[in-house]
Design a protein around this motif. Structure first.
Motif, mmCIF file in Angstrom:
data_model
loop_
_atom_site.group_PDB
_atom_site.id
_atom_site.type_symbol
_atom_site.label_atom_id
_atom_site.label_comp_id
_atom_site.label_asym_id
_atom_site.label_seq_id
_atom_site.Cartn_x
_atom_site.Cartn_y
_atom_site.Cartn_z
ATOM 1 N N ARG A 1 -5.465 -11.167 0.999
ATOM 2 C CA ARG A 1 -6.215 -9.923 0.850
ATOM 3 C C ARG A 1 -6.424 -9.263 2.201
ATOM 4 N NH1 ARG A 1 -11.913 -11.227 -0.973
ATOM 5 N NH2 ARG A 1 -10.685 -12.397 -2.495
ATOM 6 N N TRP A 2 -6.733 -10.071 3.223
ATOM 7 C CA TRP A 2 -6.969 -9.518 4.558
ATOM 8 C C TRP A 2 -5.665 -9.006 5.167
ATOM 9 C CZ3 TRP A 2 -9.660 -14.757 5.783
ATOM 10 C CH2 TRP A 2 -10.864 -14.824 5.066
ATOM 11 N N LEU A 3 -4.583 -9.765 4.980
ATOM 12 C CA LEU A 3 -3.287 -9.340 5.506
ATOM 13 C C LEU A 3 -2.855 -8.022 4.873
ATOM 14 C CD1 LEU A 3 -1.407 -12.777 5.433
ATOM 15 C CD2 LEU A 3 -2.540 -11.688 7.382
ATOM 16 N N GLU A 4 -3.069 -7.909 3.563
ATOM 17 C CA GLU A 4 -2.706 -6.682 2.855
ATOM 18 C C GLU A 4 -3.499 -5.497 3.387
ATOM 19 O OE1 GLU A 4 -2.231 -5.604 -1.820
ATOM 20 O OE2 GLU A 4 -4.215 -6.299 -1.193
ATOM 21 N N ARG A 5 -4.803 -5.671 3.546
ATOM 22 C CA ARG A 5 -5.654 -4.577 4.016
ATOM 23 C C ARG A 5 -5.216 -4.116 5.406
ATOM 24 N NH1 ARG A 5 -10.771 -2.403 3.330
ATOM 25 N NH2 ARG A 5 -11.112 -3.682 1.494
ATOM 26 N N TRP A 6 -4.964 -5.060 6.305
ATOM 27 C CA TRP A 6 -4.573 -4.692 7.660
ATOM 28 C C TRP A 6 -3.237 -3.952 7.647
ATOM 29 C CZ3 TRP A 6 -0.952 -4.785 11.420
ATOM 30 C CH2 TRP A 6 -1.379 -4.539 12.727
ATOM 31 N N ALA A 7 -2.275 -4.461 6.882
ATOM 32 C CA ALA A 7 -0.953 -3.834 6.832
ATOM 33 C C ALA A 7 -1.045 -2.410 6.301
ATOM 34 C CB ALA A 7 -0.013 -4.671 5.967
ATOM 35 N N LEU A 8 -1.824 -2.199 5.236
ATOM 36 C CA LEU A 8 -1.930 -0.869 4.641
ATOM 37 C C LEU A 8 -2.650 0.104 5.567
ATOM 38 C CD1 LEU A 8 -2.755 -1.777 0.933
ATOM 39 C CD2 LEU A 8 -0.609 -0.875 1.834
ATOM 40 N N ARG A 9 -3.609 -0.393 6.322
ATOM 41 C CA ARG A 9 -4.349 0.488 7.229
ATOM 42 C C ARG A 9 -3.475 1.004 8.357
ATOM 43 N NH1 ARG A 9 -9.353 -2.056 9.746
ATOM 44 N NH2 ARG A 9 -9.085 -0.204 11.027
ATOM 45 N N HIS A 10 -2.435 0.265 8.723
ATOM 46 C CA HIS A 10 -1.634 0.643 9.883
ATOM 47 C C HIS A 10 -0.246 1.148 9.522
ATOM 48 C CE1 HIS A 10 -4.818 -1.866 11.644
ATOM 49 N NE2 HIS A 10 -4.623 -1.166 12.743
ATOM 50 N N ALA A 11 0.111 1.125 8.256
ATOM 51 C CA ALA A 11 1.436 1.588 7.841
ATOM 52 C C ALA A 11 1.481 3.110 7.814
ATOM 53 C CB ALA A 11 1.782 1.030 6.462
ATOM 54 N N SER A 12 2.562 3.666 8.317
ATOM 55 C CA SER A 12 2.750 5.112 8.212
ATOM 56 C C SER A 12 3.047 5.513 6.779
ATOM 57 C CB SER A 12 3.897 5.569 9.117
ATOM 58 O OG SER A 12 3.573 5.377 10.474
ATOM 59 N N ALA A 13 3.690 4.612 6.037
ATOM 60 C CA ALA A 13 4.046 4.924 4.653
ATOM 61 C C ALA A 13 4.334 3.633 3.908
ATOM 62 C CB ALA A 13 5.266 5.848 4.597
ATOM 63 N N VAL A 14 4.310 3.735 2.596
ATOM 64 C CA VAL A 14 4.789 2.665 1.726
ATOM 65 C C VAL A 14 5.726 3.306 0.711
ATOM 66 C CG1 VAL A 14 4.185 0.927 -0.001
ATOM 67 C CG2 VAL A 14 2.700 1.273 1.978
ATOM 68 N N SER A 15 6.965 2.831 0.662
ATOM 69 C CA SER A 15 7.868 3.297 -0.383
ATOM 70 C C SER A 15 7.605 2.458 -1.625
ATOM 71 C CB SER A 15 9.333 3.176 0.057
ATOM 72 O OG SER A 15 9.719 1.829 0.197
ATOM 73 N N VAL A 16 7.417 3.124 -2.746
ATOM 74 C CA VAL A 16 7.114 2.442 -4.000
ATOM 75 C C VAL A 16 8.167 2.833 -5.024
ATOM 76 C CG1 VAL A 16 4.632 2.325 -3.553
ATOM 77 C CG2 VAL A 16 5.571 4.313 -4.736
ATOM 78 N N CYS A 17 8.456 1.917 -5.952
ATOM 79 C CA CYS A 17 9.480 2.211 -6.962
ATOM 80 C C CYS A 17 8.876 2.633 -8.283
ATOM 81 C CB CYS A 17 10.425 1.030 -7.137
ATOM 82 S SG CYS A 17 9.625 -0.471 -7.749
ATOM 83 N N ASN A 18 7.550 2.728 -8.355
ATOM 84 C CA ASN A 18 6.901 3.250 -9.553
ATOM 85 C C ASN A 18 5.582 3.900 -9.147
ATOM 86 O OD1 ASN A 18 4.599 1.165 -9.984
ATOM 87 N ND2 ASN A 18 6.418 -0.128 -9.833
ATOM 88 N N ASN A 19 5.120 4.813 -9.984
ATOM 89 C CA ASN A 19 3.938 5.606 -9.633
ATOM 90 C C ASN A 19 2.676 4.765 -9.497
ATOM 91 O OD1 ASN A 19 5.337 8.038 -9.566
ATOM 92 N ND2 ASN A 19 5.062 8.402 -11.749
ATOM 93 N N GLU A 20 2.511 3.773 -10.377
ATOM 94 C CA GLU A 20 1.288 2.981 -10.347
ATOM 95 C C GLU A 20 1.175 2.183 -9.051
ATOM 96 O OE1 GLU A 20 -2.414 1.735 -11.386
ATOM 97 O OE2 GLU A 20 -1.182 3.335 -12.242
ATOM 98 N N ALA A 21 2.296 1.696 -8.533
ATOM 99 C CA ALA A 21 2.258 0.980 -7.255
ATOM 100 C C ALA A 21 1.727 1.880 -6.153
ATOM 101 C CB ALA A 21 3.653 0.463 -6.897
ATOM 102 N N GLY A 22 2.109 3.159 -6.179
ATOM 103 C CA GLY A 22 1.595 4.098 -5.189
ATOM 104 C C GLY A 22 0.101 4.297 -5.310
ATOM 105 N N ARG A 23 -0.387 4.400 -6.557
ATOM 106 C CA ARG A 23 -1.826 4.569 -6.749
ATOM 107 C C ARG A 23 -2.587 3.328 -6.281
ATOM 108 N NH1 ARG A 23 -0.027 7.849 -11.267
ATOM 109 N NH2 ARG A 23 0.376 6.017 -12.565
#
Length: 653
Positions: free
Chosen positions: A129-151
């Motif tokens: 959970r902590w690794l995920e939070r840190w990665a998302l806070r510093h990522a310029s973008a996330v490519s997702v293959c479905n809409n729900e993953a983006g949400r």
């Protein structure tokens, strides 16, 4: 651009096609892939093409989220210059944490993007959970293959953009064959994929058993293979089901073309939803009609080109398979629409979208602003203050968003020739700003956010603009602010943190002199930063919304600055006389901010520090200051968000 793409599944030759597209578009791409990886139930060894810039790396672990790379080649690669790092791993994966740790140790600030297909909002245990939070806070973008993953990644704290990019296919490989007319008697149904319970193959066999005209060919391997083989010997399907095992990639088009219809009967489970369904696109590219479950990402992928049935409904599945396989008009329509849909997933299209994402991440081709910024003012009644604020701004493009729908505010705007927007509700300051941003007079201009109780003259606006454009890393600048008596207030502050709350509770707040961001009463925002960071978070009704935006921008490498040689006048809190209501929103926003950026644990540290500090002050201080300390103590014991919710309920509809 120099692009480093890291993906364990890059051991599959076809999955490296997006890198080849980027190279054909003139970019230098180095691919990092696992030397060998289990794909579709069988090991696939990396076999680079002649001259292909691919680095095979040893891996430890077999689960996509629970493996790590040999760090030595990654360490060497991260020591060189890259414009973009495309880390094609989930935000919570160990490999993601490993690569980002190596990037940090190498002291690189290269922008990076991640990948996510996870369309179930799962709460992972620590440390994931902590690794995920840190990665998302510093990522310029996330490519997702479905809409729900983006949400989901956005709800979990993604600072950058979630961009939906599908999975690609090779249209030269998956091609139509000779026209296959609809069946007269027997309909050949096919299934391609893993043989596991959540894939719904047992439901498909039940559907075959309900309709004697259906025959089934199952291509794939997995833990359910023996159970399915036993089911295929049942009286209702005997002689009409063939388990052909795994089909090589080279032979898949011929298998698809041998079918009258492909079935994708995926189920909905607590731990899994279909995340994309590449077989849908492959079959459509071969001209084969598709019948799929109405679950997960399958409706997004088929998008009208296939038939959808309720997941787990064998009867509806049987009827849809029979219709698709025997109705000439329906079959022809599905074939035509399927071919058109499949073209949207060609590697040229998918690879091109990745290149567009990389260019956006590097801010290549910067936005060229108009001569003057656009001014956005969010008003709430107080037409006299608004008139005072707007009068000096003659000649600048100004939009007023009226959260109060007040006829007097409208009249002020009409009289001064200022554009007036009425959102029809009071959604708070952030919602008002976003309403203005969504309907800008100059979409490429920088934007000045101006409170209706603040005054700045055009010369000051232009000097702020000059300061903003003097440094390419500045996302926002603000002026020095004084009240009507000429007394200056502090406008540049350190970002709130749990540790900062502890320091302030100890009475040492004066030691925190950093100037990380500037308050939003008079704040000039850079167009490129707005494009990358997005608008304000509307969950903040009032207060801390600019702090949250500034933090998200800082996590992406932007900076903020005070321009002390420019002065604005700010009355402060002049649009509301209800001190208790303002305080309620202020402290609720503090809780919302800390929960968002530091999680529940971080918020509890802040809450404990404030409670301890307020309790001590209520005993030591006297008069109004003691009353204020006791009021804060009560708010934080009860919980600021809970207090705000209670106030909102008391207001009624």
């Amino acid at each position: 651009m120099r692009i480093l793409r890291i993906s364990h599944s890059g051991s599959v030759d076809a999955w490296r096609e997006r890198e080849r597209v980027a190279r054909r578009l003139g970019h230098q791409v180095t691919s990092v892939a696992a030397r060998e990886w289990d794909e579709g139930g069988r090991p696939v060894a990396l076999a680079p093409r002649p001259g292909e810039d691919v680095v095979g790396v040893r891996t430890w672990g077999r689960h996509p989220a629970l493996f790590v790379y040999d760090p030595r080649p990654l360490w060497r690669l991260l020591g060189t210059h890259w414009d973009v790092i495309d880390l094609h791993e989930e935000p919570f994966a160990l490999a993601t944490a490993e690569v980002l740790m190596l990037r940090a140790l190498r002291r690189r600030r290269t922008p990076f993007c991640l990948y996510s297909a996870q369309n179930i909002d799962k709460r992972y245990p620590p440390p994931f959970r902590w690794l995920e939070r840190w990665a998302l806070r510093h990522a310029s973008a996330v490519s997702v293959c479905n809409n729900e993953a983006g949400r989901i990644v956005t709800r979990k704290g993604l600072t950058g953009r979630a961009v939906r990019i599908g999975l690609g296919i090779d249209p030269e490989h998956f091609q139509t064959g000779p026209h296959r007319p609809p069946a007269d008697e027997q309909v050949r149904v096919g299934y391609v994929g893993r043989l596991a319970p959540h894939k719904g193959v047992m439901v498909l066999l039940d559907a075959i058993g309900r309709e004697p005209r259906l025959q089934l060919a199952i291509a794939g391997a997995g833990p359910q293979a023996e159970l399915l083989r036993e089911r295929a010997r049942g009286d209702d399907v005997r002689g009409r089901v063939e388990l052909v095992g795994s089909v090589d990639y080279a032979d898949l088009p011929e298998f698809y073309r041998s079918l009258d219809v492909l079935a994708v009967p995926s189920l909905v489970t607590d731990g899994w939803l279909e995340q994309f369904g590449r077989v849908v696109v492959e079959a459509m590219a071969c001209g084969t009609p598709v019948v799929a479950s109405d679950s997960g990402a399958l409706p997004e992928v088929t998008r009208g080109a296939g038939l959808l049935v309720p997941p787990g409904d064998a009867g509806e599945l049987a009827r849809a398979l029979l219709r698709a396989g025997t109705d000439p008009a329906l079959s022809a329509t599905m074939r035509t629409e399927g071919l058109a849909r499949a073209r949207e997933f060609s590697w040229e299209e998918i690879g091109g979208r990745y290149v567009e994402l990389y260019e956006w991440m590097t801010r290549s081709g910067p936005i060229v602003p108009d001569d003057d910024p656009e001014v956005i003012v969010v008003a709430y009644h107080c037409p006299d203050l608004l008139h005072r604020s707007l009068t000096p701004l003659s000649g600048l493009p100004v939009t007023v968003v009226d959260n109060s729908s007040d006829p007097e505010v409208r009249e002020v705007c009409r009289g001064l020739g200022v554009r007036y927007l009425d959102p029809g509700r009071n959604g708070g300051f952030a919602a008002g700003v976003n309403h203005g941003l969504a309907d800008r007079l100059r979409p490429d201009a920088d934007v000045l956010l101006l409170n209706p109780d603040a005054v700045i003259h055009p010369d000051g606006v232009r000097r702020l603009h000059t300061a903003l454009r003097a440094r390419p890393d500045l996302a926002a600048v603000g002026p020095r602010q004084v009240d009507d008596a000429g007394h200056a207030g502090r406008v540049a502050w350190p970002f709130p943190t749990p540790w900062g709350a502890v320091v302030e509770a100890l009475g040492l707040g004066r030691l925190r002199r950093r100037e990380d961001y500037v308050i939003g009463s008079v704040l000039l925002l850079r167009a490129e930063a707005l494009a990358q960071v997005g608008g304000l978070d509307e969950s903040f009704f009032l207060y801390a919304e600019e702090t949250d935006w500034a933090r998200r921008a800082a996590d992406l490498g932007w900076r903020h600055a005070l321009v002390p040689e420019v002065t604005a006048t700010h009355v402060g809190a002049a649009t509301s006389s209800d001190t208790s209501r303002r305080d309620t929103h202020f402290h609720a926003s503090q809780e919302r901010y800390h929960r968002k950026h530091f999680g529940t644990l971080g918020w509890q540290v802040v809450r404990g520090a404030v409670i301890a500090g307020a309790a001590a002050r209520s005993l030591v201080l006297r008069g109004d200051r003691a009353d204020a300390a006791r009021d804060r103590l009560r708010r934080y014991v009860r919980g600021p968000l809970r207090t705000e919710a209670r106030m909102t309920r008391a207001d009624g509809p």
